[in-house]
Design an enzyme around this catalytic site. Structure first.
Site, PDB file in Angstrom:
ATOM      1  N   ASP A 136      21.905 -26.253  50.453  1.00  0.00           N
ATOM      2  CA  ASP A 136      21.936 -24.785  50.410  1.00  0.00           C
ATOM      3  C   ASP A 136      20.634 -24.122  49.969  1.00  0.00           C
ATOM      4  OD1 ASP A 136      21.927 -25.132  47.602  1.00  0.00           O
ATOM      5  OD2 ASP A 136      24.110 -24.901  47.441  1.00  0.00           O
ATOM      6  N   GLU A 146      35.452 -31.931  35.443  1.00  0.00           N
ATOM      7  CA  GLU A 146      36.436 -32.994  35.204  1.00  0.00           C
ATOM      8  C   GLU A 146      35.736 -34.352  35.220  1.00  0.00           C
ATOM      9  OE1 GLU A 146      38.909 -32.081  38.577  1.00  0.00           O
ATOM     10  OE2 GLU A 146      37.744 -33.372  39.911  1.00  0.00           O
ATOM     11  N   GLY A 195      27.728 -31.541  38.607  1.00  0.00           N
ATOM     12  CA  GLY A 195      28.572 -31.013  39.679  1.00  0.00           C
ATOM     13  C   GLY A 195      28.661 -31.885  40.910  1.00  0.00           C
ATOM     14  N   CYS A 211      10.811 -28.377  73.784  1.00  0.00           N
ATOM     15  CA  CYS A 211      11.258 -29.187  74.928  1.00  0.00           C
ATOM     16  C   CYS A 211      12.607 -28.737  75.492  1.00  0.00           C
ATOM     17  CB  CYS A 211      11.331 -30.666  74.511  1.00  0.00           C
ATOM     18  SG  CYS A 211      12.769 -31.064  73.529  1.00  0.00           S
ATOM     19  N   HIS A 226      20.209 -34.811  51.397  1.00  0.00           N
ATOM     20  CA  HIS A 226      21.047 -34.639  52.591  1.00  0.00           C
ATOM     21  C   HIS A 226      20.536 -33.561  53.536  1.00  0.00           C
ATOM     22  CE1 HIS A 226      24.666 -36.570  50.245  1.00  0.00           C
ATOM     23  NE2 HIS A 226      23.774 -37.453  50.629  1.00  0.00           N
ATOM     24  N   TYR A 279      28.383 -24.863  60.988  1.00  0.00           N
ATOM     25  CA  TYR A 279      27.096 -24.705  60.258  1.00  0.00           C
ATOM     26  C   TYR A 279      26.589 -23.262  60.314  1.00  0.00           C
ATOM     27  CZ  TYR A 279      26.985 -29.576  59.104  1.00  0.00           C
ATOM     28  OH  TYR A 279      27.297 -30.790  58.544  1.00  0.00           O
ATOM     29  N   GLN A 290      21.987 -33.307  46.371  1.00  0.00           N
ATOM     30  CA  GLN A 290      22.738 -33.631  47.596  1.00  0.00           C
ATOM     31  C   GLN A 290      23.003 -32.357  48.383  1.00  0.00           C
ATOM     32  OE1 GLN A 290      26.156 -36.563  46.599  1.00  0.00           O
ATOM     33  NE2 GLN A 290      25.507 -35.768  44.626  1.00  0.00           N
ATOM     34  N   ASN A 291      22.704 -31.216  47.785  1.00  0.00           N
ATOM     35  CA  ASN A 291      23.047 -29.935  48.421  1.00  0.00           C
ATOM     36  C   ASN A 291      22.053 -29.562  49.507  1.00  0.00           C
ATOM     37  OD1 ASN A 291      25.020 -29.965  46.534  1.00  0.00           O
ATOM     38  ND2 ASN A 291      24.117 -28.408  45.214  1.00  0.00           N
TER      39      ASN A 291
HETATM   40  C1  BJW Z   1      31.726 -28.391  38.966  1.00  0.00           C
HETATM   41  C2  BJW Z   1      31.869 -27.025  39.051  1.00  0.00           C
HETATM   42  C3  BJW Z   1      31.207 -26.291  38.084  1.00  0.00           C
HETATM   43  C4  BJW Z   1      32.957 -27.810  40.665  1.00  0.00           C
HETATM   44  N1  BJW Z   1      30.496 -26.916  37.143  1.00  0.00           N
HETATM   45  N2  BJW Z   1      31.033 -28.995  38.031  1.00  0.00           N
HETATM   46  C5  BJW Z   1      29.261 -47.603  50.211  1.00  0.00           C
HETATM   47  C6  BJW Z   1      30.584 -47.609  49.836  1.00  0.00           C
HETATM   48  C7  BJW Z   1      31.513 -46.819  50.516  1.00  0.00           C
HETATM   49  C8  BJW Z   1      31.124 -45.987  51.572  1.00  0.00           C
HETATM   50  C9  BJW Z   1      29.805 -45.986  51.932  1.00  0.00           C
HETATM   51  C10 BJW Z   1      28.897 -46.775  51.258  1.00  0.00           C
HETATM   52  N3  BJW Z   1      27.674 -46.560  51.817  1.00  0.00           N
HETATM   53  C11 BJW Z   1      27.800 -45.635  52.804  1.00  0.00           C
HETATM   54  C12 BJW Z   1      29.099 -45.294  52.914  1.00  0.00           C
HETATM   55  C13 BJW Z   1      29.643 -44.306  53.885  1.00  0.00           C
HETATM   56  C14 BJW Z   1      29.451 -42.867  53.460  1.00  0.00           C
HETATM   57  C15 BJW Z   1      30.199 -42.603  52.144  1.00  0.00           C
HETATM   58  O1  BJW Z   1      29.667 -42.553  51.066  1.00  0.00           O
HETATM   59  N4  BJW Z   1      31.502 -42.381  52.232  1.00  0.00           N
HETATM   60  C16 BJW Z   1      32.308 -42.106  51.021  1.00  0.00           C
HETATM   61  C17 BJW Z   1      33.049 -40.764  51.198  1.00  0.00           C
HETATM   62  C18 BJW Z   1      33.216 -43.258  50.748  1.00  0.00           C
HETATM   63  N5  BJW Z   1      28.022 -42.558  53.276  1.00  0.00           N
HETATM   64  C19 BJW Z   1      27.230 -42.290  54.309  1.00  0.00           C
HETATM   65  O2  BJW Z   1      27.652 -42.313  55.448  1.00  0.00           O
HETATM   66  C20 BJW Z   1      25.779 -41.957  53.985  1.00  0.00           C
HETATM   67  N6  BJW Z   1      24.935 -42.747  54.801  1.00  0.00           N
HETATM   68  C21 BJW Z   1      24.577 -43.994  54.507  1.00  0.00           C
HETATM   69  O3  BJW Z   1      24.844 -44.509  53.447  1.00  0.00           O
HETATM   70  O4  BJW Z   1      23.864 -44.614  55.500  1.00  0.00           O
HETATM   71  C22 BJW Z   1      23.798 -46.018  55.521  1.00  0.00           C
HETATM   72  C23 BJW Z   1      25.138 -46.492  56.046  1.00  0.00           C
HETATM   73  C24 BJW Z   1      25.618 -45.965  57.226  1.00  0.00           C
HETATM   74  C25 BJW Z   1      26.869 -46.395  57.696  1.00  0.00           C
HETATM   75  C26 BJW Z   1      27.612 -47.311  56.971  1.00  0.00           C
HETATM   76  C27 BJW Z   1      27.102 -47.830  55.775  1.00  0.00           C
HETATM   77  C28 BJW Z   1      25.842 -47.414  55.314  1.00  0.00           C
HETATM   78  C29 BJW Z   1      25.479 -40.511  54.337  1.00  0.00           C
HETATM   79  C30 BJW Z   1      26.242 -39.573  53.494  1.00  0.00           C
HETATM   80  C31 BJW Z   1      25.870 -38.140  53.876  1.00  0.00           C
HETATM   81  C32 BJW Z   1      26.814 -37.171  53.207  1.00  0.00           C
HETATM   82  N7  BJW Z   1      26.758 -35.948  53.868  1.00  0.00           N
HETATM   83  C33 BJW Z   1      27.500 -34.810  53.336  1.00  0.00           C
HETATM   84  C34 BJW Z   1      27.437 -33.709  54.379  1.00  0.00           C
HETATM   85  C35 BJW Z   1      26.022 -33.126  54.439  1.00  0.00           C
HETATM   86  C36 BJW Z   1      25.903 -32.036  55.398  1.00  0.00           C
HETATM   87  C37 BJW Z   1      26.846 -30.908  55.093  1.00  0.00           C
HETATM   88  O5  BJW Z   1      26.905 -30.392  53.966  1.00  0.00           O
HETATM   89  O6  BJW Z   1      27.539 -30.515  56.002  1.00  0.00           O
HETATM   90  O7  BJW Z   1      26.955 -34.390  52.099  1.00  0.00           O
HETATM   91  S1  BJW Z   1      29.188 -35.218  52.893  1.00  0.00           S
HETATM   92  C38 BJW Z   1      29.266 -34.139  51.513  1.00  0.00           C
HETATM   93  O8  BJW Z   1      29.488 -34.933  50.315  1.00  0.00           O
HETATM   94  C39 BJW Z   1      27.856 -33.534  51.380  1.00  0.00           C
HETATM   95  C40 BJW Z   1      27.620 -33.645  49.897  1.00  0.00           C
HETATM   96  O9  BJW Z   1      26.232 -33.616  49.621  1.00  0.00           O
HETATM   97  C41 BJW Z   1      28.290 -34.944  49.531  1.00  0.00           C
HETATM   98  C42 BJW Z   1      28.600 -35.093  48.079  1.00  0.00           C
HETATM   99  O10 BJW Z   1      29.552 -34.181  47.641  1.00  0.00           O
HETATM  100  P1  BJW Z   1      29.406 -33.532  46.205  1.00  0.00           P
HETATM  101  O11 BJW Z   1      28.157 -32.772  46.124  1.00  0.00           O
HETATM  102  O12 BJW Z   1      29.634 -34.554  45.174  1.00  0.00           O
HETATM  103  O13 BJW Z   1      30.590 -32.427  46.240  1.00  0.00           O
HETATM  104  P2  BJW Z   1      32.157 -32.586  45.945  1.00  0.00           P
HETATM  105  O14 BJW Z   1      32.838 -31.420  46.514  1.00  0.00           O
HETATM  106  O15 BJW Z   1      32.652 -33.921  46.320  1.00  0.00           O
HETATM  107  O16 BJW Z   1      32.238 -32.528  44.348  1.00  0.00           O
HETATM  108  C43 BJW Z   1      31.977 -31.359  43.609  1.00  0.00           C
HETATM  109  C44 BJW Z   1      32.048 -31.701  42.141  1.00  0.00           C
HETATM  110  O17 BJW Z   1      31.642 -30.568  41.401  1.00  0.00           O
HETATM  111  C45 BJW Z   1      33.462 -32.066  41.669  1.00  0.00           C
HETATM  112  O18 BJW Z   1      33.364 -33.231  40.860  1.00  0.00           O
HETATM  113  C46 BJW Z   1      33.887 -30.868  40.837  1.00  0.00           C
HETATM  114  O19 BJW Z   1      34.718 -31.209  39.729  1.00  0.00           O
HETATM  115  C47 BJW Z   1      32.545 -30.359  40.347  1.00  0.00           C
HETATM  116  N8  BJW Z   1      32.492 -28.934  40.042  1.00  0.00           N
HETATM  117  N9  BJW Z   1      32.691 -26.729  40.160  1.00  0.00           N
HETATM  118  C48 BJW Z   1      30.475 -28.287  37.140  1.00  0.00           C
HETATM  119  N10 BJW Z   1      31.305 -24.918  38.066  1.00  0.00           N
HETATM  120 ZN    ZN Z   2      12.501 -30.766  71.252  1.00  0.00          ZN
END
Ligand code: BJW
Ligand code: ZN
Length: 270
Positions: free
Chosen positions: A112, A244, A216, A179, A127, A71, A109-110
């Protein structure tokens, strides 16, 4: 059989002109043209790890020094990046719609903070933020833009797969001013629930919007992945802007393929 989403910009712009309440749901791709790496696909690695290996409570308990290095690196990278044309188009659209008595809200979801830096006002950060910490002991959440966040992380966090784990003792990692507890980034890790107030705010916006843009995001991480398909289910037009197709594309009325730094300014131009 589902019909293919349209890529007719003129039709989209007609809907946009009439919309009273627009939601823009964004993911890492909106920041890609600012030079911020996305999570999935090439460039999604830090050293030998992917986000799901480090963005979890288990990883933090096992090796808080390593997770803090990850981080710290991303915080320092963000200090060298700026909002791009897509962030700017969204911020300008919010301002223009507001003048007309209409509304645009960003649900991102970002972590940043580039939407904020571009001038967007109505932002729901699903997030968390790279620039807030949360105390693991007293729970206090604090804004923090210190660079570095603590002396021991100076020069650490190199993304090179050959870089050595810094193994910083817990006492030298970021600590709470109230703390002395160990601080963690105020972000939502895999397996952690999203803040219920934030989810409620997002739900309120999604349930009344009359146009939704999905920009995105790979639409694979829940619960955010189900937001836009649920809006489309209500019969509200949803337009995806991505390089895509994604697993959600088939549920949307529009799909504009290409870098959103080009497609969004055109779509939101008045
Ligand atoms: C462009 C471009 C350009 C590029 N122009 N486009 C139900 C079903 C299955 C699984 C689960 C479910 N419910 C919960 C889960 C588990 C899990 C999950 O979803 N897992 C999946 C991977 C299957 N979810 C969780 O754990 C969440 N919690 C939750 O639901 O709690 C209740 C619960 C708990 C336990 C069990 C069940 C329920 C929390 C999720 C938190 C996600 N955290 C992160 C990290 C944050 C901190 C950090 O950044 O370090 O968040 S993971 C990461 O992925 C980050 C992002 O916000 C998130 C989404 O990613 P994003 O933004 O979509 O990015 P990419 O890279 O995937 O995609 C980029 C896109 O841009 C691509 O499509 C490119 O093509 C495009 N692109 N350039 C236009 N120029
Ligand atoms: Zn504290």
């Amino acid at each position: 059989m589902a019909t293919r989403p349209s890529s007719n910009m003129a039709t989209f712009k007609d809907l946009y002109k009439k919309a009273k309440h627009v939601v823009v749901l964004t993911g890492a791709g909106v920041s890609a043209e600012s030079g911020v790496p996305t999570f999935r696909g090439a460039g999604g690695f830090w050293r030998t790890w992917q986000a799901q290996d480090l963005a979890s409570p288990v990883a933090f308990r096992r090796n808080p020094s390593l997770v803090w290095e990850f981080y710290h690196y991303r915080r320092e990278v963000m200090l060298t990046k700026s909002p791009n044309l897509a962030h700017e188009a969204i911020a300008k659209a919010e301002e223009q719609l507001k003048r007309d008595g209409r509304r645009l809200v960003v649900i991102t979801q970002n972590i940043d903070e580039l939407h904020k830096r571009a001038g967007s006002k109505e932002i729901i950060e699903l997030h968390g933020s790279l620039f807030r910490t949360q105390c693991t002991q007293c729970g206090q959440v604090t804004a923090n833009t210190d660079s570095p966040i603590c002396p021991a992380l100076t020069g650490k966090g190199a993304p090179d797969p050959k870089a050595e784990d810094a193994r910083i003792p817990e006492a030298e990692l970021p600590r709470c001013k109230e703390c002395s507890g160990l601080l963690r980034p105020d972000v939502v890790w895999f397996g952690e629930g999203l803040d219920s107030n934030i989810l409620e705010r997002a739900d309120d916006e999604l349930s009344v919007c009359d146009l939704c843009l999905v920009v995105g995001t790979s639409s694979v991480v829940y619960p955010a992945a189900m937001f836009a398909p649920q809006v489309a289910q209500r019969g509200v037009p949803v337009a995806e802007f991505n390089l895509e197709a994604t697993p959600a594309t088939h549920s949307f009325g529009f799909h504009f393929e290409g870098p959103c730094g080009s497609t969004l300014p055109e779509a939101l131009a008045s």
